[in-house]
Design a protein around this motif. Structure first.
Motif, PDB file in Angstrom:
ATOM      1  N   MET A   1      45.574 -67.128 -23.180  1.00  0.00           N
ATOM      2  CA  MET A   1      46.262 -67.153 -21.896  1.00  0.00           C
ATOM      3  C   MET A   1      47.729 -66.801 -22.129  1.00  0.00           C
ATOM      4  O   MET A   1      48.361 -67.310 -23.054  1.00  0.00           O
TER       5      MET A   1
ATOM      6  N   ARG B   1      51.113 -66.862 -19.865  1.00  0.00           N
ATOM      7  CA  ARG B   1      51.668 -67.214 -18.556  1.00  0.00           C
ATOM      8  C   ARG B   1      52.566 -66.093 -18.020  1.00  0.00           C
ATOM      9  O   ARG B   1      52.504 -65.726 -16.857  1.00  0.00           O
ATOM     10  N   ASP B   2      53.431 -65.580 -18.902  1.00  0.00           N
ATOM     11  CA  ASP B   2      54.385 -64.559 -18.474  1.00  0.00           C
ATOM     12  C   ASP B   2      54.538 -63.555 -19.609  1.00  0.00           C
ATOM     13  O   ASP B   2      55.128 -63.868 -20.648  1.00  0.00           O
TER      14      ASP B   2
ATOM     15  N   SER C   1      50.646 -62.279 -15.788  1.00  0.00           N
ATOM     16  CA  SER C   1      49.916 -63.427 -16.318  1.00  0.00           C
ATOM     17  C   SER C   1      48.458 -63.021 -16.519  1.00  0.00           C
ATOM     18  O   SER C   1      47.906 -62.293 -15.689  1.00  0.00           O
TER      19      SER C   1
ATOM     20  N   ARG D   1      49.999 -65.202  -9.223  1.00  0.00           N
ATOM     21  CA  ARG D   1      49.885 -66.613  -9.593  1.00  0.00           C
ATOM     22  C   ARG D   1      49.990 -66.712 -11.109  1.00  0.00           C
ATOM     23  O   ARG D   1      49.405 -65.928 -11.837  1.00  0.00           O
ATOM     24  N   GLN D   2      50.760 -67.692 -11.570  1.00  0.00           N
ATOM     25  CA  GLN D   2      50.871 -67.916 -13.012  1.00  0.00           C
ATOM     26  C   GLN D   2      49.771 -68.878 -13.434  1.00  0.00           C
ATOM     27  O   GLN D   2      49.609 -69.955 -12.861  1.00  0.00           O
ATOM     28  N   PHE D   3      48.977 -68.478 -14.440  1.00  0.00           N
ATOM     29  CA  PHE D   3      47.863 -69.305 -14.892  1.00  0.00           C
ATOM     30  C   PHE D   3      48.374 -70.520 -15.661  1.00  0.00           C
ATOM     31  O   PHE D   3      49.480 -70.512 -16.227  1.00  0.00           O
ATOM     32  N   THR D   4      47.549 -71.562 -15.705  1.00  0.00           N
ATOM     33  CA  THR D   4      47.905 -72.816 -16.363  1.00  0.00           C
ATOM     34  C   THR D   4      46.925 -73.128 -17.478  1.00  0.00           C
ATOM     35  O   THR D   4      45.860 -72.498 -17.594  1.00  0.00           O
ATOM     36  N   ARG D   5      47.273 -74.141 -18.307  1.00  0.00           N
ATOM     37  CA  ARG D   5      46.356 -74.559 -19.367  1.00  0.00           C
ATOM     38  C   ARG D   5      45.053 -75.095 -18.778  1.00  0.00           C
ATOM     39  O   ARG D   5      43.984 -74.919 -19.355  1.00  0.00           O
TER      40      ARG D   5
ATOM     41  N   ASP E   1      43.585 -73.958 -16.193  1.00  0.00           N
ATOM     42  CA  ASP E   1      42.794 -72.754 -15.902  1.00  0.00           C
ATOM     43  C   ASP E   1      42.101 -72.251 -17.165  1.00  0.00           C
ATOM     44  O   ASP E   1      40.923 -71.867 -17.136  1.00  0.00           O
TER      45      ASP E   1
END
Length: 579
Positions: free
Chosen positions: A254, A256-257, A277, A302-306, A308
């Motif tokens: 993953m 994020r940015d 992302s 949308r910024q993904f998260t852990r 996700d």
């Protein structure tokens, strides 16, 4: 100490053998049998002494294989079987091989699937049948509380699915997280029976919705290439760095940015697509990666998260197992259809062979044929002629199985037409060879023998095209091998054959056979059954009924090979002149 949802326990898959295993054994007629393995070794073969006995499967050895417990794992060993054991397309050596859920074993004509049986208390959260190999996730709900009337907690599936699924007239103590609802929905959707192409699209849609991605693609490994199976969005160009890390390292990735990650911000594929992302996870069953799911969010939708990443990793594991099950189901249906068609072909082929030997004054005849597979390439026939003569044919198409059976059928039709009013066997065999060669596939050929008996005189004219020389077992115990012969049919379009003659005297037995009779090997040494043993058995029982003589030959071959399945079709024709 518990694990939070963010701390997925990597590698917490079920080990084969740590719980009872299960075998699903499928036979060519489409029937399935389930056998639970419970810390007891199981042998499989044709012998009645084996735990799993299939006496009618000619492809199995008497003691073919064993499935045994080694430590906390189940493993499989081939017991020096004649035709071998294949696991997931690879032939098994004599060394033991650990089994993993989903392994597919081929032995004789059986297909055996190995799976793990989870404890009764374990199961997927949607209440469906447990899926072996699914990744386990522990969720930390805080310190354990003592059970008392005041601390009892209630939960329901409806409650976990969220307010939109709740009856407004009821009160629920707990509402599941979005991740929990996504997993429950994935379990429900993937538990249903769907075509494989539809499964791919469902997985893609579930993944996209679970993490609110902008675009997505699902690809599977076919050999060493990635094949596109489902896609939402356009203009994909997956970073080779991401792809290789997922497939080779079996890692979920993953970012994020991408603008803040040195490894990605200079990548042309990422820069050109304005990807901010991304998530990529392996479609993994146990320790095998079968593909990947890639999702991204261009322009920072949308910024993904852990959370996700963890959710998608678990969903991809469940999805990979569902894909493999769907593939196995497709293969099973294809195999069942093929087995049914093969059985019909065998019935048709049996109808092409003589139902019984003809009655000839002063002679007794008999024929026997059994293919080493469902259908075969051996052929024998009797053709009566108006002048009282009788032609006997024995032929062997190279190879085995359906291709050989089709060539055998074509040969039978040609023989019925060509050998009608024969004046010269040599001439007609040459004509047959020319016709066969025109349509014979490369690398294929036919060995062929035809003999013409004059019952009144005992004269037996014959022509041999590369077939095993027939034997004449004389009444005095001597055995003659018929000399002469030419090339096999189907190689040279023009060839001249010779016609030979021998006389059958009272008490003599003419023996026509295919190499599936004489080229069977002893189980304990590198030695063939051979023509000498065949002649001895027939002489020893020459005065018995023809059917009994044939049965004695079969018994002698089985005893010589320790009842090992024949590697070739078995055909035997006998002509005895009575005293």
């Amino acid at each position: 100490m518990g694990f939070t949802f963010n701390q997925m326990l990597a590698g917490s898959q079920m080990l084969p053998g740590s719980v009872p295993g299960e075998l699903t054994i499928r036979t060519p007629d489409g029937k399935a049998r389930k056998v639970v393995l419970d810390n007891k070794d199981l042998t499989l073969g044709r012998s009645a002494a084996t735990d799993l006995c299939y006496p009618d499967d000619s492809g199995l050895s008497r003691q073919h294989l064993v499935i045994e417990m080694a430590g906390n794992r189940w493993q499989i060993r081939d017991l020096n079987s004649k035709n071998g054991t294949v696991v997931n397309g690879q032939r098994l050596s004599t060394d033991a091989l650990p089994l993993r859920p989903g392994d597919r074993i081929s032995a004789g004509h059986l297909i055996v699937e190995f799976g793990a049986v989870p404890p009764a208390a374990a199961g997927p959260i949607d209440g469906s049948a447990p899926v072996a190999g699914a990744t386990v996730v522990f969720v930390d709900r805080g310190p354990a509380e003592p059970i008392s009337a005041s601390t009892t907690v209630q939960a329901s599936l409806e409650g976990l699915m969220g307010p939109d699924k709740v009856d407004p007239t009821k009160t629920y103590a707990f509402t599941g997280s979005p991740q929990m609802r996504a997993l429950i929905r994935a379990g429900r959707e993937l538990a249903s029976h769907r075509p494989l192409d539809e499964v791919f699209q469902v997985i893609m849609d579930l993944s996209m919705e679970a993490v609110a991605a902008g675009r997505g693609v699902l690809m599977t490994l076919e050999g060493d290439k990635l094949e596109l199976r489902a896609m939402r969005g356009e203009g994909f160009q997956i970073s080779s760095t991401v792809r290789d890390r997922v497939l080779k390292e079996r890692a979920s990735v993953m970012v994020r940015d991408t603008s803040l990650e040195e490894a990605f911000r200079e990548r042309r594929s990422i820069v050109q697509q304005q990807i901010k992302s991304m998530i990529a996870v392996p479609l993994q069953t146990n320790d095998r990666v079968i593909g990947l799911i890639y999702l991204d969010s261009p322009n920072m939708v949308r910024q993904f998260t852990r959370e996700d990443l963890n959710l998608l990793t678990v969903m991809a594991n469940v999805a990979a197992i569902r894909i493999e099950h769907a593939r196995l189901n497709d293969i099973e249906q294809t195999e069942q259809l093929y087995a049914k068609e093969l059985a019909q072909a065998a019935q048709i082929q049996t109808g092409l062979l003589p139902a019984k030997a003809p009655l000839v004054d002063g002679y007794t005849l008999g024929g026997f044929n059994v293919p080493c597979r469902t259908v075969g390439g051996d052929y024998y026939d009797f053709i009566d002629f108006p002048d009282g003569q009788l032609a006997t044919i024995v032929a062997d198409v190279s190879g085995k199985g359906l291709a050989a059976a089709l060539m055998m059928t074509s040969l039978q039709a040609r023989c019925q037409i060509l050998f009608d009013g024969v004046t010269s066997l040599a001439t007609d065999v040459a004509r047959l060879n020319a016709a066969v060669t025109k349509n014979c596939p490369p690398g294929k050929f036919i060995t062929f023998f035809i003999g013409m008996l004059n019952p009144a005189t005992g004269v037996f004219k014959y022509c041999n095209a590369g077939h095993n020389p027939p034997l004449i077992v004389r009444a005095d115990g001597s055995v003659e091998k018929l000399p002469g012969g030419g090339v096999v049919l189907g190689i040279l379009p023009v060839f001249t054959y010779d016609q030979e003659t021998v006389e059958l005297r009272p008490g003599d037995v003419a023996v026509l056979y295919s190499d599936g009779v004489t080229e069977n090997f002893a189980a304990d040494r590198d030695e063939e059954f051979g023509e000498d043993r065949l002649g001895q058995v027939i002489y020893q029982h020459r005065l018995e009924p023809i059917e009994a003589i044939i049965e004695h030959v079969c018994e002698a071959v089985n005893e010589f090979t320790s009842n090992a399945p024949s590697a070739d079709d078995f055909t035997l024709v006998l002509i005895r002149r009575e005293a």
